[in-house]
Design a protein around this motif. Structure first.
Motif, PDB file in Angstrom:
ATOM      1  N   ILE A  92       0.847  -1.184   0.000  1.00 21.68           N
ATOM      2  CA  ILE A  92       0.000   0.000   0.000  1.00 21.68           C
ATOM      3  C   ILE A  92       0.887   1.241   0.000  1.00 21.68           C
ATOM      4  N   VAL A  93       0.621   2.143  -0.934  1.00 20.79           N
ATOM      5  CA  VAL A  93       1.376   3.393  -1.049  1.00 20.79           C
ATOM      6  C   VAL A  93       0.450   4.548  -0.696  1.00 20.79           C
ATOM      7  N   ARG A  94       0.846   5.349   0.288  1.00 19.16           N
ATOM      8  CA  ARG A  94       0.025   6.478   0.726  1.00 19.16           C
ATOM      9  C   ARG A  94       0.799   7.780   0.520  1.00 19.16           C
ATOM     10  N   ASN A  95       0.459   8.495  -0.549  1.00 21.84           N
ATOM     11  CA  ASN A  95       1.027   9.826  -0.772  1.00 21.84           C
ATOM     12  C   ASN A  95       0.312  10.866   0.092  1.00 21.84           C
ATOM     13  N   TYR A  96      -0.928  10.592   0.425  1.00 20.34           N
ATOM     14  CA  TYR A  96      -1.729  11.375   1.357  1.00 20.34           C
ATOM     15  C   TYR A  96      -2.368  10.371   2.320  1.00 20.34           C
ATOM     16  N   ILE A  97      -2.788  10.853   3.484  1.00 16.25           N
ATOM     17  CA  ILE A  97      -3.444   9.981   4.456  1.00 16.25           C
ATOM     18  C   ILE A  97      -4.948  10.219   4.361  1.00 16.25           C
ATOM     19  N   ALA A  98      -5.682   9.168   4.022  1.00 12.15           N
ATOM     20  CA  ALA A  98      -7.114   9.320   3.781  1.00 12.15           C
ATOM     21  C   ALA A  98      -7.870   8.092   4.278  1.00 12.15           C
ATOM     22  N   GLY A  99      -9.193   8.198   4.253  1.00 13.94           N
ATOM     23  CA  GLY A  99     -10.042   7.068   4.581  1.00 13.94           C
ATOM     24  C   GLY A  99      -9.907   6.615   6.025  1.00 13.94           C
ATOM     25  N   THR A 100      -9.993   5.305   6.231  1.00 14.34           N
ATOM     26  CA  THR A 100      -9.945   4.759   7.589  1.00 14.34           C
ATOM     27  C   THR A 100      -8.593   5.007   8.252  1.00 14.34           C
ATOM     28  N   THR A 101      -7.527   5.102   7.463  1.00 15.01           N
ATOM     29  CA  THR A 101      -6.210   5.377   8.047  1.00 15.01           C
ATOM     30  C   THR A 101      -6.170   6.772   8.647  1.00 15.01           C
ATOM     31  N   ALA A 102      -6.741   7.758   7.948  1.00 19.00           N
ATOM     32  CA  ALA A 102      -6.795   9.116   8.495  1.00 19.00           C
ATOM     33  C   ALA A 102      -7.607   9.134   9.779  1.00 19.00           C
ATOM     34  N   ALA A 103      -8.744   8.439   9.778  1.00 16.47           N
ATOM     35  CA  ALA A 103      -9.584   8.395  10.974  1.00 16.47           C
ATOM     36  C   ALA A 103      -8.850   7.720  12.134  1.00 16.47           C
ATOM     37  N   MET A 104      -8.143   6.645  11.844  1.00 18.42           N
ATOM     38  CA  MET A 104      -7.416   5.905  12.875  1.00 18.42           C
ATOM     39  C   MET A 104      -6.334   6.769  13.515  1.00 18.42           C
ATOM     40  N   LEU A 105      -5.698   7.627  12.717  1.00 14.08           N
ATOM     41  CA  LEU A 105      -4.601   8.460  13.201  1.00 14.08           C
ATOM     42  C   LEU A 105      -5.058   9.839  13.670  1.00 14.08           C
ATOM     43  N   VAL A 117       4.087   7.052   2.797  1.00 15.41           N
ATOM     44  CA  VAL A 117       3.921   5.938   3.728  1.00 15.41           C
ATOM     45  C   VAL A 117       3.734   4.654   2.934  1.00 15.41           C
ATOM     46  N   TYR A 118       4.552   3.653   3.242  1.00 16.51           N
ATOM     47  CA  TYR A 118       4.445   2.339   2.609  1.00 16.51           C
ATOM     48  C   TYR A 118       4.002   1.328   3.655  1.00 16.51           C
ATOM     49  N   GLU A 119       2.988   0.547   3.332  1.00 17.30           N
ATOM     50  CA  GLU A 119       2.482  -0.466   4.244  1.00 17.30           C
ATOM     51  C   GLU A 119       2.473  -1.826   3.552  1.00 17.30           C
ATOM     52  N   LEU A 120       2.541  -2.867   4.352  1.00 19.73           N
ATOM     53  CA  LEU A 120       2.369  -4.231   3.873  1.00 19.73           C
ATOM     54  C   LEU A 120       1.110  -4.798   4.507  1.00 19.73           C
ATOM     55  N   LYS A 172      -4.764  14.116  -7.996  1.00 22.27           N
ATOM     56  CA  LYS A 172      -3.966  13.703  -6.839  1.00 22.27           C
ATOM     57  C   LYS A 172      -4.057  12.186  -6.698  1.00 22.27           C
ATOM     58  N   LEU A 173      -2.912  11.523  -6.733  1.00 17.56           N
ATOM     59  CA  LEU A 173      -2.882  10.085  -6.487  1.00 17.56           C
ATOM     60  C   LEU A 173      -2.742   9.909  -4.973  1.00 17.56           C
ATOM     61  N   ILE A 174      -3.861   9.772  -4.304  1.00 17.92           N
ATOM     62  CA  ILE A 174      -3.898   9.781  -2.843  1.00 17.92           C
ATOM     63  C   ILE A 174      -3.222   8.542  -2.268  1.00 17.92           C
ATOM     64  N   ASP A 175      -3.741   7.386  -2.619  1.00 20.83           N
ATOM     65  CA  ASP A 175      -3.139   6.118  -2.201  1.00 20.83           C
ATOM     66  C   ASP A 175      -3.575   5.022  -3.162  1.00 20.83           C
ATOM     67  N   TYR A 176      -2.902   3.892  -3.093  1.00 17.33           N
ATOM     68  CA  TYR A 176      -3.231   2.794  -4.001  1.00 17.33           C
ATOM     69  C   TYR A 176      -2.551   1.516  -3.543  1.00 17.33           C
ATOM     70  N   ARG A 177      -3.015   0.415  -4.139  1.00 15.55           N
ATOM     71  CA  ARG A 177      -2.505  -0.907  -3.805  1.00 15.55           C
ATOM     72  C   ARG A 177      -1.728  -1.477  -4.986  1.00 15.55           C
ATOM     73  N   ILE A 178      -0.563  -2.020  -4.685  1.00 17.68           N
ATOM     74  CA  ILE A 178       0.238  -2.714  -5.691  1.00 17.68           C
ATOM     75  C   ILE A 178       0.351  -4.181  -5.280  1.00 17.68           C
ATOM     76  N   GLU A 179       0.165  -5.074  -6.242  1.00 22.68           N
ATOM     77  CA  GLU A 179       0.390  -6.497  -6.007  1.00 22.68           C
ATOM     78  C   GLU A 179       1.550  -6.954  -6.889  1.00 22.68           C
ATOM     79  N   MET A 180       2.278  -7.931  -6.402  1.00 30.93           N
ATOM     80  CA  MET A 180       3.461  -8.427  -7.103  1.00 30.93           C
ATOM     81  C   MET A 180       3.337  -9.927  -7.331  1.00 30.93           C
ATOM     82  N   GLY A 181       4.053 -10.414  -8.329  1.00 33.69           N
ATOM     83  CA  GLY A 181       4.057 -11.843  -8.613  1.00 33.69           C
ATOM     84  C   GLY A 181       5.435 -12.307  -9.037  1.00 33.69           C
ATOM     85  N   ARG A 182       5.683 -13.602  -8.855  1.00 31.73           N
ATOM     86  CA  ARG A 182       6.949 -14.205  -9.281  1.00 31.73           C
ATOM     87  C   ARG A 182       6.797 -14.754 -10.697  1.00 31.73           C
TER      88      ARG A 182
END
Length: 237
Positions: A92-105, A117-120, A172-182
């Motif tokens: 998870i890549v967060r260029n801005y803090i939004a949604g439930t993460t903003a509320a949590m913080l 902010v990078y999250e796994l 604005k690219l607020i946040d997004y999810r990246i998935e990876m594969g082998r």
């Protein structure tokens, strides 16, 4: 394109075998879901929009030397991709803090932090897709420390490319999810999709939500805003 058996039937996409053993066909549905599939609907044309948006983004990444599973667009709502073994980690890549993460913080929705902010997250719906740290990921055998370092560096480079692209498009690219594969050669490459279904994308001038949050919060005009994203990207590519 001639397809074979269905490999995966997800909430918003399907994956099919093809005649080529090293390739798969990803089909984008018109279905849309939120809140772990509790809220569901169908919007005709949404699949085609996500397919074209993802295809454009993958083409830009490829030109920048970032490896992905994308081969080519293969129809209105289909993309032909390299077959990979998906790694069950969401980056998870967060260029801005939004949604439930903003509320949590305790932050304002759309807070601009000084850092990215990078999250796994563990891709395991049965466990609620919990947050991981790097040690958890290694303990679970999902990635090695070396693979994590290399993958996060690639995701950081990918983010620089995408932020520049979306800024030019007035989004604005607020946040997004990246998935990876082998891949077959053991390399780890970008997979799945990058679209308004897996991202938060806001109008840069007005902060109007253009993405899946329009469905989550009953804002309406889902396909109209997905089309707006597509048209803006086309105008700067």
């Amino acid at each position: 394109m001639s397809t074979q058996k269905l490999i995966y039937d997800g909430k918003e996409k399907q994956v099919f075998e093809t005649a080529a053993p090293g390739e798969v066909l990803i089909h984008f549905k018109d279905d849309i879901t939120a809140y772990d599939g509790i809220k569901k609907a169908e919007f005709p044309g949404k699949g085609a929009l996500n397919c074209e948006i993802s295809s454009l983004i993958f083409e830009v990444l490829s030109k920048e030397g970032i490896r992905t599973h994308f081969i080519r667009k293969a129809g209105e709502r289909d993309i032909l991709c390299r077959k990979v073994k998906m790694i069950p980690v969401f980056f998870i890549v967060r260029n801005y803090i939004a949604g439930t993460t903003a509320a949590m913080l305790g932050l304002e929705d759309g807070f601009k932090s000084q850092n990215v902010v990078y999250e796994l997250k563990y891709d395991n719906e049965g466990l609620g897709n919990p947050l991981l740290n790097r040690h958890h990921a290694v303990a679970l055998g999902l990635l090695t420390y070396e693979e994590l370092d290399a993958t996060l560096a690639e995701v950081s480079r990918l983010n620089e490319v995408l932020v520049e692209l979306f800024t030019r498009a007035g989004i604005k690219l607020i946040d997004y999810r990246i998935e990876m594969g082998r891949a077959d050669d053991g390399s780890i490459i970008v997979a799945d999709e990058i679209s308004p279904d897996t991202s938060r994308m806001w109008d840069a001038a007005t902060d109007e939500k253009l993405d899946k949050d329009r469905f989550r919060f009953d804002l309406g005009f889902i396909c109209d805003n997905y089309r707006k994203i597509l048209d803006r990207l086309k105008s700067v590519i």
